[in-house]
Design a protein around this motif. Structure first.
Motif, PDB file in Angstrom:
ATOM      1  N   ALA A 194      39.319  28.852  46.500  1.00  0.00           N
ATOM      2  CA  ALA A 194      40.442  28.962  45.566  1.00  0.00           C
ATOM      3  C   ALA A 194      40.917  30.403  45.555  1.00  0.00           C
ATOM      4  N   ASP A 195      42.214  30.616  45.793  1.00  0.00           N
ATOM      5  CA  ASP A 195      42.799  31.954  45.848  1.00  0.00           C
ATOM      6  C   ASP A 195      43.943  32.060  44.846  1.00  0.00           C
ATOM      7  N   TRP A 196      43.874  33.059  43.962  1.00  0.00           N
ATOM      8  CA  TRP A 196      44.919  33.301  42.975  1.00  0.00           C
ATOM      9  C   TRP A 196      45.887  34.365  43.484  1.00  0.00           C
ATOM     10  N   PHE A 197      47.162  34.132  43.245  1.00  0.00           N
ATOM     11  CA  PHE A 197      48.209  35.082  43.600  1.00  0.00           C
ATOM     12  C   PHE A 197      49.073  35.339  42.364  1.00  0.00           C
ATOM     13  N   PHE A 198      49.354  36.616  42.110  1.00  0.00           N
ATOM     14  CA  PHE A 198      50.175  37.003  40.963  1.00  0.00           C
ATOM     15  C   PHE A 198      51.505  37.569  41.446  1.00  0.00           C
ATOM     16  N   VAL A 199      52.538  37.341  40.639  1.00  0.00           N
ATOM     17  CA  VAL A 199      53.858  37.899  40.929  1.00  0.00           C
ATOM     18  C   VAL A 199      54.164  38.988  39.909  1.00  0.00           C
ATOM     19  N   PRO A 200      54.969  39.999  40.286  1.00  0.00           N
ATOM     20  CA  PRO A 200      55.203  41.134  39.394  1.00  0.00           C
ATOM     21  C   PRO A 200      56.161  40.838  38.244  1.00  0.00           C
ATOM     22  N   THR A 201      57.024  39.846  38.409  1.00  0.00           N
ATOM     23  CA  THR A 201      58.010  39.549  37.375  1.00  0.00           C
ATOM     24  C   THR A 201      58.481  38.105  37.512  1.00  0.00           C
ATOM     25  N   VAL A 202      58.948  37.547  36.406  1.00  0.00           N
ATOM     26  CA  VAL A 202      59.544  36.208  36.460  1.00  0.00           C
ATOM     27  C   VAL A 202      60.999  36.255  36.023  1.00  0.00           C
ATOM     28  N   THR A 203      61.533  37.453  35.871  1.00  0.00           N
ATOM     29  CA  THR A 203      62.919  37.601  35.429  1.00  0.00           C
ATOM     30  C   THR A 203      63.893  37.747  36.594  1.00  0.00           C
ATOM     31  N   GLU A 204      63.377  37.886  37.803  1.00  0.00           N
ATOM     32  CA  GLU A 204      64.230  37.961  38.983  1.00  0.00           C
ATOM     33  C   GLU A 204      63.460  37.465  40.198  1.00  0.00           C
ATOM     34  N   LYS A 205      64.202  37.078  41.223  1.00  0.00           N
ATOM     35  CA  LYS A 205      63.581  36.606  42.456  1.00  0.00           C
ATOM     36  C   LYS A 205      63.033  37.791  43.246  1.00  0.00           C
ATOM     37  N   VAL A 206      61.768  37.690  43.614  1.00  0.00           N
ATOM     38  CA  VAL A 206      61.143  38.729  44.425  1.00  0.00           C
ATOM     39  C   VAL A 206      60.323  38.061  45.516  1.00  0.00           C
ATOM     40  N   GLU A 207      60.077  38.778  46.579  1.00  0.00           N
ATOM     41  CA  GLU A 207      59.292  38.253  47.683  1.00  0.00           C
ATOM     42  C   GLU A 207      57.878  38.814  47.682  1.00  0.00           C
ATOM     43  N   THR A 208      57.559  39.653  46.720  1.00  0.00           N
ATOM     44  CA  THR A 208      56.236  40.272  46.674  1.00  0.00           C
ATOM     45  C   THR A 208      55.300  39.469  45.776  1.00  0.00           C
ATOM     46  N   GLU A 209      54.046  39.458  46.170  1.00  0.00           N
ATOM     47  CA  GLU A 209      52.995  38.858  45.362  1.00  0.00           C
ATOM     48  C   GLU A 209      51.692  39.568  45.692  1.00  0.00           C
ATOM     49  N   THR A 210      50.694  39.427  44.820  1.00  0.00           N
ATOM     50  CA  THR A 210      49.424  40.125  44.982  1.00  0.00           C
ATOM     51  C   THR A 210      48.278  39.117  44.990  1.00  0.00           C
ATOM     52  N   PHE A 211      47.402  39.239  45.982  1.00  0.00           N
ATOM     53  CA  PHE A 211      46.176  38.449  45.969  1.00  0.00           C
ATOM     54  C   PHE A 211      45.289  39.007  44.865  1.00  0.00           C
ATOM     55  N   ALA A 212      44.961  38.168  43.877  1.00  0.00           N
ATOM     56  CA  ALA A 212      44.226  38.638  42.711  1.00  0.00           C
ATOM     57  C   ALA A 212      42.735  38.388  42.796  1.00  0.00           C
ATOM     58  N   LYS A 213      42.349  37.211  43.233  1.00  0.00           N
ATOM     59  CA  LYS A 213      40.932  36.851  43.247  1.00  0.00           C
ATOM     60  C   LYS A 213      40.733  35.617  44.107  1.00  0.00           C
ATOM     61  N   GLY A 214      39.546  35.508  44.706  1.00  0.00           N
ATOM     62  CA  GLY A 214      39.212  34.332  45.499  1.00  0.00           C
ATOM     63  C   GLY A 214      37.754  33.955  45.301  1.00  0.00           C
ATOM     64  N   PHE A 215      37.486  32.644  45.307  1.00  0.00           N
ATOM     65  CA  PHE A 215      36.124  32.143  45.168  1.00  0.00           C
ATOM     66  C   PHE A 215      35.881  31.015  46.157  1.00  0.00           C
ATOM     67  N   VAL A 216      34.657  30.966  46.673  1.00  0.00           N
ATOM     68  CA  VAL A 216      34.226  29.921  47.592  1.00  0.00           C
ATOM     69  C   VAL A 216      33.126  29.109  46.925  1.00  0.00           C
ATOM     70  N   SER A 217      33.111  27.804  47.214  1.00  0.00           N
ATOM     71  CA  SER A 217      32.006  26.937  46.819  1.00  0.00           C
ATOM     72  C   SER A 217      31.658  26.067  48.014  1.00  0.00           C
ATOM     73  N   GLU A 218      30.374  26.030  48.356  1.00  0.00           N
ATOM     74  CA  GLU A 218      29.931  25.285  49.520  1.00  0.00           C
ATOM     75  C   GLU A 218      29.842  23.793  49.213  1.00  0.00           C
ATOM     76  N   ALA A 219      30.173  22.975  50.184  1.00  0.00           N
ATOM     77  CA  ALA A 219      30.063  21.526  50.028  1.00  0.00           C
ATOM     78  C   ALA A 219      28.613  21.140  49.801  1.00  0.00           C
ATOM     79  N   GLY A 220      28.379  20.320  48.794  1.00  0.00           N
ATOM     80  CA  GLY A 220      27.032  19.858  48.490  1.00  0.00           C
ATOM     81  C   GLY A 220      26.209  20.809  47.658  1.00  0.00           C
TER      82      GLY A 220
END
Length: 232
Positions: A194-220
């Motif tokens: 699971a990977d979270w991505f954040f955007v800098p603003t929601v008041t205008e269209k932007v093409e930038t985003e930031t990888f915030a955090k990621g977590f792995v869980s193994e099957a089983g």
């Protein structure tokens, strides 16, 4: 690879919330239900058929936080979560454990913030955050696309609030209540990420985003482990 079971936790069969967080007798009343008997049994049937068919991942899509927010016998932090319907949550956890469903993933929304949890029968007893001992499933909550989070108005206070949450909940691996964005769930035969991505603003269209955090869980072997980069 996966089955997605979509639940309704708002209208179908839901008993009224406890009038107050301190009314533990109501919150822990085993006759109260969040899903309703019919939907609960349908969910169990779907999970049973999914594992019987050899599907790797069982995804539960739903609206409110599933993980424990306070120990049993204590006031609820928020009654509009599964923590306000504790026996209903216990039944789901018991089903996962009894039927040895080891790849359950709970996908949560409508909390306007980012959360990553291990799900255990009792996170304060018999669970180890480092090794994952006692983990039965994992939960991911997505931030809002446009609505503000609980920390948006005061980011400095939100940092301390997040620290308090992490200190009080051993099964909570990450929480962030300021930024808006989304997360991507990457499913593979041997693991999920699971990977979270954040955007800098929601008041205008932007093409930038930031990888915030990621977590792995193994099957089983459900247990969240932080990673430093998004899945490729």
């Amino acid at each position: 690879m996966a089955d997605l079971v979509m639940l309704d936790t708002r209208f179908v069969g839901r008993d009224q919330e406890a009038p107050a967080r301190e009314q533990v007798d109501v919150i822990e009343d085993p006759t109260r239900t969040l899903l309703g008997a019919a939907q609960e049994q349908w969910m169990f049937g779907e999970l049973r058929e999914s594992t019987k068919a050899g599907v790797t991942w069982q995804l539960l899509g739903q609206q409110i936080m599933f993980a424990h927010m306070a120990p049993g016998g204590r006031p609820a932090v928020n009654t509009d979560t599964w923590d306000g319907y504790r026996p209903a949550r216990d039944r789901v956890i018991e089903f996962l454990d009894t039927h040895q469903i080891r790849n359950g993933v709970i996908l949560t929304g409508d909390i306007h913030s980012s959360w990553a949890y291990d799900i255990a029968r009792d996170p304060w007893r018999g669970y180890d955050a480092k090794t994952g001992r006692g983990t039965l499933a994992v939960e991911f909550a997505t931030p809002a696309i446009s609505s503000p989070g609980w920390g948006t108005a005061d980011p400095e206070k939100a940092v301390q609030r997040s620290r308090d949450y992490l200190a009080a909940r051993p099964h909570l691996h990450w929480v962030e209540g300021v930024h808006r964005g989304y997360f991507v769930l990457d499913l593979q035969a041997t693991q999920l990420q699971a990977d979270w991505f954040f955007v800098p603003t929601v008041t205008e269209k932007v093409e930038t985003e930031t990888f915030a955090k990621g977590f792995v869980s193994e099957a089983g072997a459900p247990h969240l482990v932080e990673v430093g980069a998004p899945a490729k």
